[in-house]
Design a protein around this motif. Structure first.
Motif, PDB file in Angstrom:
ATOM      1  N   ASN A 306       0.838  -1.202   0.000  1.00 18.77           N
ATOM      2  CA  ASN A 306       0.000   0.000   0.000  1.00 18.77           C
ATOM      3  C   ASN A 306       0.879   1.260   0.000  1.00 18.77           C
ATOM      4  O   ASN A 306       0.602   2.230  -0.705  1.00 18.77           O
ATOM      5  CB  ASN A 306      -0.932  -0.011   1.212  1.00 18.77           C
ATOM      6  CG  ASN A 306      -2.060   1.016   1.131  1.00 18.77           C
ATOM      7  OD1 ASN A 306      -2.953   1.028   1.965  1.00 18.77           O
ATOM      8  ND2 ASN A 306      -2.033   1.899   0.147  1.00 18.77           N
ATOM      9  N   GLN A 307       1.976   1.232   0.773  1.00 18.12           N
ATOM     10  CA  GLN A 307       2.887   2.382   0.806  1.00 18.12           C
ATOM     11  C   GLN A 307       3.489   2.630  -0.582  1.00 18.12           C
ATOM     12  O   GLN A 307       3.582   3.770  -1.036  1.00 18.12           O
ATOM     13  CB  GLN A 307       3.992   2.160   1.844  1.00 18.12           C
ATOM     14  CG  GLN A 307       5.055   3.254   1.866  1.00 18.12           C
ATOM     15  CD  GLN A 307       4.518   4.645   2.157  1.00 18.12           C
ATOM     16  OE1 GLN A 307       3.508   4.817   2.846  1.00 18.12           O
ATOM     17  NE2 GLN A 307       5.187   5.659   1.615  1.00 18.12           N
ATOM     18  N   GLY A 308       3.882   1.545  -1.264  1.00 17.97           N
ATOM     19  CA  GLY A 308       4.428   1.685  -2.622  1.00 17.97           C
ATOM     20  C   GLY A 308       3.432   2.363  -3.553  1.00 17.97           C
ATOM     21  O   GLY A 308       3.801   3.210  -4.378  1.00 17.97           O
ATOM     22  N   LEU A 309       2.169   2.004  -3.415  1.00 23.25           N
ATOM     23  CA  LEU A 309       1.126   2.585  -4.271  1.00 23.25           C
ATOM     24  C   LEU A 309       0.861   4.054  -3.899  1.00 23.25           C
ATOM     25  O   LEU A 309       0.565   4.878  -4.765  1.00 23.25           O
ATOM     26  CB  LEU A 309      -0.161   1.760  -4.166  1.00 23.25           C
ATOM     27  CG  LEU A 309      -0.034   0.340  -4.749  1.00 23.25           C
ATOM     28  CD1 LEU A 309      -1.176  -0.551  -4.288  1.00 23.25           C
ATOM     29  CD2 LEU A 309       0.030   0.377  -6.273  1.00 23.25           C
ATOM     30  N   LEU A 310       1.001   4.379  -2.611  1.00 25.42           N
ATOM     31  CA  LEU A 310       0.855   5.788  -2.198  1.00 25.42           C
ATOM     32  C   LEU A 310       2.004   6.621  -2.776  1.00 25.42           C
ATOM     33  O   LEU A 310       1.812   7.783  -3.157  1.00 25.42           O
ATOM     34  CB  LEU A 310       0.813   5.885  -0.665  1.00 25.42           C
ATOM     35  CG  LEU A 310      -0.509   5.410  -0.041  1.00 25.42           C
ATOM     36  CD1 LEU A 310      -0.323   5.032   1.420  1.00 25.42           C
ATOM     37  CD2 LEU A 310      -1.583   6.482  -0.175  1.00 25.42           C
ATOM     38  N   GLN A 311       3.187   6.001  -2.870  1.00 22.01           N
ATOM     39  CA  GLN A 311       4.309   6.698  -3.520  1.00 22.01           C
ATOM     40  C   GLN A 311       3.987   6.920  -5.004  1.00 22.01           C
ATOM     41  O   GLN A 311       4.289   7.987  -5.552  1.00 22.01           O
ATOM     42  CB  GLN A 311       5.604   5.889  -3.326  1.00 22.01           C
ATOM     43  CG  GLN A 311       6.152   6.015  -1.902  1.00 22.01           C
ATOM     44  CD  GLN A 311       7.133   4.915  -1.523  1.00 22.01           C
ATOM     45  OE1 GLN A 311       7.025   3.788  -2.001  1.00 22.01           O
ATOM     46  NE2 GLN A 311       8.076   5.230  -0.657  1.00 22.01           N
ATOM     47  N   CYS A 312       3.357   5.944  -5.631  1.00 24.63           N
ATOM     48  CA  CYS A 312       2.932   6.100  -7.033  1.00 24.63           C
ATOM     49  C   CYS A 312       1.972   7.284  -7.190  1.00 24.63           C
ATOM     50  O   CYS A 312       1.957   7.958  -8.222  1.00 24.63           O
ATOM     51  CB  CYS A 312       2.199   4.846  -7.533  1.00 24.63           C
ATOM     52  SG  CYS A 312       3.229   3.411  -7.765  1.00 24.63           S
ATOM     53  N   MET A 313       1.166   7.506  -6.161  1.00 18.52           N
ATOM     54  CA  MET A 313       0.190   8.617  -6.214  1.00 18.52           C
ATOM     55  C   MET A 313       0.845   9.972  -5.945  1.00 18.52           C
ATOM     56  O   MET A 313       0.214  11.010  -6.095  1.00 18.52           O
ATOM     57  CB  MET A 313      -0.913   8.399  -5.173  1.00 18.52           C
ATOM     58  CG  MET A 313      -1.798   7.200  -5.425  1.00 18.52           C
ATOM     59  SD  MET A 313      -3.003   7.050  -4.062  1.00 18.52           S
ATOM     60  CE  MET A 313      -3.139   5.284  -3.910  1.00 18.52           C
ATOM     61  N   GLY A 314       2.101   9.950  -5.474  1.00 16.45           N
ATOM     62  CA  GLY A 314       2.815  11.203  -5.251  1.00 16.45           C
ATOM     63  C   GLY A 314       2.524  11.872  -3.924  1.00 16.45           C
ATOM     64  O   GLY A 314       2.639  13.091  -3.797  1.00 16.45           O
ATOM     65  N   VAL A 315       2.150  11.074  -2.895  1.00 17.32           N
ATOM     66  CA  VAL A 315       1.791  11.704  -1.610  1.00 17.32           C
ATOM     67  C   VAL A 315       2.769  11.367  -0.484  1.00 17.32           C
ATOM     68  O   VAL A 315       2.492  11.622   0.680  1.00 17.32           O
ATOM     69  CB  VAL A 315       0.339  11.334  -1.175  1.00 17.32           C
ATOM     70  CG1 VAL A 315      -0.661  11.903  -2.157  1.00 17.32           C
ATOM     71  CG2 VAL A 315       0.166   9.828  -1.019  1.00 17.32           C
ATOM     72  N   SER A 316       3.920  10.800  -0.850  1.00 13.56           N
ATOM     73  CA  SER A 316       4.926  10.559   0.190  1.00 13.56           C
ATOM     74  C   SER A 316       5.676  11.865   0.471  1.00 13.56           C
ATOM     75  O   SER A 316       5.305  12.926  -0.028  1.00 13.56           O
ATOM     76  CB  SER A 316       5.885   9.440  -0.222  1.00 13.56           C
ATOM     77  OG  SER A 316       6.598   8.979   0.914  1.00 13.56           O
ATOM     78  N   HIS A 317       6.732  11.787   1.267  1.00 16.35           N
ATOM     79  CA  HIS A 317       7.463  12.998   1.673  1.00 16.35           C
ATOM     80  C   HIS A 317       8.799  12.541   2.228  1.00 16.35           C
ATOM     81  O   HIS A 317       8.920  11.411   2.718  1.00 16.35           O
ATOM     82  CB  HIS A 317       6.655  13.739   2.757  1.00 16.35           C
ATOM     83  CG  HIS A 317       7.247  15.039   3.191  1.00 16.35           C
ATOM     84  ND1 HIS A 317       8.157  15.136   4.221  1.00 16.35           N
ATOM     85  CD2 HIS A 317       7.066  16.307   2.732  1.00 16.35           C
ATOM     86  CE1 HIS A 317       8.493  16.405   4.375  1.00 16.35           C
ATOM     87  NE2 HIS A 317       7.856  17.130   3.497  1.00 16.35           N
ATOM     88  N   VAL A 318       9.809  13.403   2.180  1.00 17.26           N
ATOM     89  CA  VAL A 318      11.138  13.017   2.651  1.00 17.26           C
ATOM     90  C   VAL A 318      11.104  12.552   4.114  1.00 17.26           C
ATOM     91  O   VAL A 318      11.813  11.609   4.493  1.00 17.26           O
ATOM     92  CB  VAL A 318      12.150  14.175   2.429  1.00 17.26           C
ATOM     93  CG1 VAL A 318      11.782  15.411   3.232  1.00 17.26           C
ATOM     94  CG2 VAL A 318      13.565  13.736   2.749  1.00 17.26           C
ATOM     95  N   SER A 319      10.257  13.168   4.938  1.00 20.00           N
ATOM     96  CA  SER A 319      10.168  12.758   6.354  1.00 20.00           C
ATOM     97  C   SER A 319       9.581  11.349   6.478  1.00 20.00           C
ATOM     98  O   SER A 319      10.018  10.553   7.321  1.00 20.00           O
ATOM     99  CB  SER A 319       9.309  13.750   7.151  1.00 20.00           C
ATOM    100  OG  SER A 319       7.980  13.770   6.650  1.00 20.00           O
ATOM    101  N   ILE A 320       8.608  11.040   5.629  1.00 21.34           N
ATOM    102  CA  ILE A 320       7.990   9.696   5.634  1.00 21.34           C
ATOM    103  C   ILE A 320       9.037   8.662   5.200  1.00 21.34           C
ATOM    104  O   ILE A 320       9.164   7.593   5.804  1.00 21.34           O
ATOM    105  CB  ILE A 320       6.756   9.665   4.706  1.00 21.34           C
ATOM    106  CG1 ILE A 320       5.646  10.555   5.277  1.00 21.34           C
ATOM    107  CG2 ILE A 320       6.241   8.236   4.513  1.00 21.34           C
ATOM    108  CD1 ILE A 320       4.490  10.823   4.322  1.00 21.34           C
ATOM    109  N   GLU A 321       9.817   9.000   4.148  1.00 20.09           N
ATOM    110  CA  GLU A 321      10.848   8.078   3.647  1.00 20.09           C
ATOM    111  C   GLU A 321      11.903   7.808   4.735  1.00 20.09           C
ATOM    112  O   GLU A 321      12.415   6.696   4.845  1.00 20.09           O
ATOM    113  CB  GLU A 321      11.526   8.658   2.398  1.00 20.09           C
ATOM    114  CG  GLU A 321      10.573   8.934   1.234  1.00 20.09           C
ATOM    115  CD  GLU A 321       9.863   7.703   0.706  1.00 20.09           C
ATOM    116  OE1 GLU A 321      10.472   6.619   0.709  1.00 20.09           O
ATOM    117  OE2 GLU A 321       8.693   7.826   0.294  1.00 20.09           O
TER     118      GLU A 321
END
Length: 392
Positions: A306-321
């Motif tokens: 699910n996290q990988g797919l959220l990254q695909c959607m462009g909603v991650s962030h450097v702090s999350i990574e």
């Protein structure tokens, strides 16, 4: 005269999104769960001689106070409150409430609290009219981090207000936490939703529903289904303390969907499958330790997907990574929860994981400036407790 209860405390849990955030806007299934971090509201009716309505925000060391006569002047329609009939706050009422707030001189740094105080005034006067009282709020939930703090406030406030109304049949001699009947919880949920509308404009109703009933819910296209979990799960919740603009993040996903409709449709379909599989696993009994471990491993994989797919959607962030990398060092799987772009990250803590490892992970995350909470998920919703008897 008999003895009546005049003081009650209600507590309501925060929430996390286990899977499906953002994709739910595009028709996918999502799963939300309560967490055992609570907002508590205590309500005590005071004598008419005091003749004020007071709101104390203990964690922020703020106090608001309105003379009852002033409330009657500005909000003249609540001589006969109707707690059993939830109603929306009109634009005119909201303007009247705004004038009551202006008189309070809320510090500029805390101005975001104004909508919550507005919700308080609306719910209180609708349910109890002009009764003088002292209402005290404390919370274990960080504000604005995507853990449902505003919903937990609206639910616990509505619960406390209704517990001391004629709408609830409660045992006033009960000194411990008690749950309300389903019909009473339905009423609390409706009132809490009205409060959420004042705070957020157009809320989905997910946060207040999870906070009211507890446990977990599955939702898709506006339909909410309550779920029962058969396994206790523990999560490490890391608050990155990075604020984010939820509307902008939602708009960004929609824009990406316009640019790449087929690819994004596949992403949303995959998220839908993950939410459904996760729901099935959570509701399947686990009779022994081996079965629990197998289920936890599957849930970890689904969270990572699910996290990988959220990254695909462009909603991650450097702090999350940073949180993802740190937890992965200890073979733990994580995903963002809620809007992304900062906010909070969930890490599943398997049952057999040693406390030494947990302490190490927490220490490393806190050294990055993050705030960590350990929470059980899928627990009780709204509960109330009567504090003392008073002669009347």
């Amino acid at each position: 005269m008999g003895r009546t209860r005049t003081e009650v405390t209600a507590r309501a849990p925060g929430k996390i999104i286990l899977s499906g955030e953002h994709a739910v806007v595009h028709g996918s299934t999502a799963v939300a769960s309560s967490i055992n971090l609570y907002t508590s509201v205590s309500l005590r009716f005071s004598s008419d001689s005091e003749n004020v309505l007071k709101l104390e925000l203990k964690d922020m060391e703020l106090e608001f106070s309105w003379p009852i006569e002033r409330l009657k002047q500005v909000l003249p329609d609540f001589d006969s409150p109707s707690p059993s009939a939830p109603k929306s706050c009109s634009t005119d009422s909201l303007k009247s409430i705004a004038s009551l707030l202006e008189e309070q001189n809320i510090p500029e740094a805390k101005i975001t609290l104004a909508s919550g105080v507005s919700a308080f005034l609306w719910l209180y006067t609708c349910i109890h009219g002009y009764k003088p009282a002292i209402v005290t709020l404390t919370s274990e939930l960080p504000l604005g981090a995507g853990l449902g703090s505003s919903a937990a406030f609206c639910v616990s406030l509505s619960g406390a207000l209704l517990a001391l109304s004629k709408c609830c049949e409660l045992d006033y001699n009960q000194q411990s936490w008690v749950a309300l009947k389903d019909s009473e919880l339905d009423l609390v949920n409706k009132w809490a939703f009205e409060g959420e509308k004042i705070i957020h404009g157009k809320p989905s109703g997910i946060d207040n529903t999870v906070s009211t009933y507890g446990n977990m819910i599955q939702f898709r296209s506006g339909e909410l289904t309550r779920m029962k979990t058969s396994m206790p799960l523990k999560m490490l919740i890391t608050n990155t303390k990075v604020g984010r603009n939820t509307k902008a993040l939602v708009a960004g996903v929609s824009e990406r969907t316009l640019h790449h409709p087929n690819a994004m449709a596949s992403v949303f379909d995959a998220v839908d499958s993950i939410s459904k599989e996760l729901s099935t696993i959570i509701q399947t009994p686990a009779p022994n330790e081996i079965a629990v471990t197998e289920k936890e491993e599957k849930l970890e994989e689904l969270m990572e997907m699910n996290q990988g797919l959220l990254q695909c959607m462009g909603v991650s962030h450097v702090s999350i990574e940073t949180v993802l990398r740190t937890t992965l060092k200890y073979k733990l799987r994580s995903k963002l929860t809620g809007a992304g772009g900062g906010g909070c990250v969930l890490t599943l803590l398997p049952t057999l994981l040693s406390n030494i490892v947990v302490d190490k992970v927490v220490a490393e995350l806190e050294s990055c400036g993050f705030e960590c909470f350990i929470a059980g998920i899928g627990g009780n919703g709204l509960e109330v407790c009567f504090n003392d008897s008073t002669q009347t």
